[in-house]
Design a protein around this motif. Structure first.
Motif, short mmCIF file in Angstrom:
data_model
loop_
_atom_site.label_atom_id
_atom_site.label_comp_id
_atom_site.label_asym_id
_atom_site.label_seq_id
_atom_site.Cartn_x
_atom_site.Cartn_y
_atom_site.Cartn_z
N PRO A 151 27.56 34.51 -6.20
CA PRO A 151 28.47 35.42 -6.93
C PRO A 151 27.88 36.76 -7.54
CG PRO A 151 28.93 33.23 -7.45
CD PRO A 151 27.64 33.12 -6.51
N PRO A 152 28.32 37.86 -7.10
CA PRO A 152 29.75 37.92 -6.84
C PRO A 152 30.07 38.07 -5.31
CG PRO A 152 29.03 40.14 -7.32
CD PRO A 152 27.78 39.09 -7.50
N ARG A 158 32.43 42.90 0.16
CA ARG A 158 33.13 43.67 -1.11
C ARG A 158 33.26 44.86 -0.92
NH1 ARG A 158 30.16 43.30 -5.51
NH2 ARG A 158 28.07 42.78 -4.57
N GLU A 176 33.72 44.75 -10.06
CA GLU A 176 34.65 43.80 -10.32
C GLU A 176 35.17 42.95 -9.41
OE1 GLU A 176 38.81 45.01 -11.21
OE2 GLU A 176 38.20 47.20 -10.98
N ILE A 178 34.84 39.85 -6.80
CA ILE A 178 34.16 38.62 -6.88
C ILE A 178 34.86 37.81 -5.66
CG2 ILE A 178 33.48 36.21 -8.06
CD1 ILE A 178 34.44 38.07 -10.86
N THR A 180 35.58 34.67 -3.46
CA THR A 180 35.88 33.08 -3.74
C THR A 180 36.31 32.24 -2.77
OG1 THR A 180 38.15 33.68 -4.36
CG2 THR A 180 36.68 33.62 -6.00
N TRP A 329 39.33 36.79 -2.88
CA TRP A 329 38.61 37.44 -3.95
C TRP A 329 39.46 37.84 -4.94
CZ3 TRP A 329 40.61 39.54 0.75
CH2 TRP A 329 41.66 40.45 0.49
N ALA A 336 35.58 40.41 -15.17
CA ALA A 336 34.78 40.14 -14.17
C ALA A 336 33.69 39.23 -14.46
CB ALA A 336 34.38 41.44 -13.37
N THR A 337 33.09 39.38 -15.61
CA THR A 337 31.70 38.74 -15.89
C THR A 337 32.02 37.48 -16.24
OG1 THR A 337 30.61 40.58 -16.71
CG2 THR A 337 29.81 38.64 -17.48
N GLN A 340 33.01 35.61 -12.81
CA GLN A 340 31.81 35.27 -12.11
C GLN A 340 30.83 34.24 -12.52
OE1 GLN A 340 29.44 38.86 -11.24
NE2 GLN A 340 27.53 37.79 -10.94
N LYS A 343 32.51 30.99 -11.71
CA LYS A 343 32.44 30.62 -10.40
C LYS A 343 30.80 29.92 -9.97
CE LYS A 343 32.49 31.06 -5.66
NZ LYS A 343 33.10 29.97 -4.86
#
Length: 477
Positions: A151-152, A158, A176, A178, A180, A329, A336-337, A340, A343
């Protein structure tokens, strides 16, 4: 009328009159050009128009043929649209999973006609090319990128996702984004990032059953808000819910909502984002069907109007390009932090081969060409489904008319129990998605969601007729 339109109209009249019947070969381009005194390009234009209308289809190296299942005939009255929902005003604990597992567990049989499926037909996707991209991407893989794909997520992928946002007019920074394991993980991570057990979350009414399952898993309360089958969530009802309850998040689908298919007008999306910003309530935006629009341009997501980082925009390639690859995503804004880190703490990372395959595919080009073909196929299938429902379902049936996606929301006469209809249809080899799984309090008991996204399903028309007959019998008591 232009020349190609006149020729298309002449062929259409032959089809509607029965002179050309389903399965008959339409006069060849060369024959039509010679007999009608028009150019081959004019004939092609006419046949492209008839194909878009669902009246004919092309067979490779064989020509054009009258479609086996024709769209609604002129003069045939389509069913009315469903009525806007009227959910309860209070918050509700969620315990829906047992019912969802019962319904979904029966839909795995490949011999069923998949009217209850959550996926479009697999024949619509470029699996061979994706496999080549997977192979090529892995051959070129720098082993160190396995660590860099934590991650991200894969940087090139991205960047390509951010580029697609930009091409559609939404500015998203790669920082921003990530990656998934599908959109469902993105949505669940977002929900977990902004709530604690016992919190209240707003959802649409009806809503996607997986949203309810996510709330159930995290021990959250649902407030269901009235939703219009064409224009989406009622903003006045949402404002009232925000004033009455300490809402911690909203999980909404502004574009082609599942199950209704509703599309919020652009001005409503802008107003939605402004309303939530005033209350400082995060929006978890589920936008997995955004690429499946039938109009020329993709509708902007609510994310496009977010200036405070409160919108977490979740999507994936599963519904529009690569089912089974599990690449989704989130553009998580100010969260975002936190997303992440969640995740990393749960599933660590998305699969490197899937990320490589999608990155390679997007880099090679052709994605938009695939999407155009996919949208045309789904639009034709919707016409076919609406025509079948108009012909076979009982009086009093109402049905949505989405501008994208591949679901219809069907409101049956009040005496029809959707779970009973589901079980009777299952005995006939047909799956359905009964309305009860789309609400925390299992309302919508006389509604079903129908998937029309399987063009290769030969029994589609027959299945609609069977469901309509069963619904008619239940309507009569």
């Amino acid at each position: 009328m232009k020349r190609y339109e006149r020729h298309a109209d002449a062929i259409a009249q032959l089809i509607h009159s029965g002179a050309l019947r389903p399965g008959d070969r339409v006069p060849s381009v060369r024959e039509s050009s010679r007999t009608r005194g028009i150019s081959p390009s004019t004939v092609f234009e006419a046949y492209y128009l008839l194909e878009a209308q669902g009246l004919i289809h092309a067979r490779p190296r064989s020509g054009y043929y009258v479609s086996a299942h024709l769209p609604m005939a002129a003069g045939q009255t389509p069913p009315a649209e469903p009525l806007p929902s009227q959910p309860a005003a209070g918050s509700t604990g969620v315990a829906i999973s047992d019912l969802v597992f019962e319904v979904l567990g029966s839909a795995r049989d490949r011999d069923l006609v998949p009217l209850g499926s959550a996926f479009p037909g697999l024949e619509l996707f470029p699996f061979e090319r994706l496999a080549r991209c997977l192979s090529g991407g892995m051959r070129k893989l720098d082993p160190w990128s396995i660590v860099q794909s934590l991650p991200p997520g894969d940087e090139r992928l991205r960047q390509q996702i951010a580029l697609r946002y930009g091409l559609h007019g939404t500015a998203v920074d790669t920082g921003e984004l990530i990656v998934t394991n599908g959109a469902m993980e993105a949505l669940n991570l977002c929900l977990e990032a902004v709530t604690r057990p016992g919190d209240i979350v707003v959802v649409e009414s009806p809503t996607f059953y997986a949203a309810l399952q996510a709330l159930e898993r995290l021990n959250l309360q649902a407030v269901e808000v009235a939703t219009h089958p064409r224009e989406g969530i009622d903003l006045a009802a949402l404002a009232e819910a925000l004033a009455r309850h300490p809402v911690k998040a909203c999980w909404l689908m502004p574009s082609f909502q599942n199950p209704l298919g509703s599309l919020m007008p652009e001005e409503n999306k802008r107003a939605l984002v402004a309303l939530l910003a005033r209350h400082q309530v995060p929006l978890i935006e589920d936008d997995v069907y955004g690429e499946l629009h039938f109009a020329p341009d993709r509708p902007p997501p609510a994310k496009a109007f977010d200036t405070e980082g409160l919108v977490m925009h979740c999507s994936s390639f599963s519904k529009c390009l690569a089912p089974g690859y599990r690449v989704g995503w989130v553009a998580a804004g100010r969260f975002a932090t936190g997303v992440q880190r969640l995740k990393l703490m749960t599933t660590l990372a998305a699969a490197v081969p899937s990320q490589q395959a999608l990155s390679e595919y997007l880099a090679q080009g052709g994605y938009d060409r695939h999407l155009r073909q996919l949208r045309r196929s789904l639009a034709r299938q919707q016409e076919r489904a609406l025509a079948g429902i108009a012909r076979h379902f009982p009086a009093g049936t109402r049905v949505s008319r989405p501008e994208g996606g591949y679901f219809l929301w069907v409101e049956l006469p009040p005496t029809v129990d959707a779970l009973t209809l589901h079980r009777q249809a299952l005995a006939q080899g047909i799956s359905l998605a009964p309305g009860q799984i789309f609400s925390a309090d299992q309302r919508f008991a006389h509604c079903v969601r129908i998937n029309y996204g399987h063009p290769a399903q030969e029994r589609f028309e027959e299945a609609l007729a069977t469901v309509g007959q069963l619904a008619g019998q239940l309507a009569q008591g």
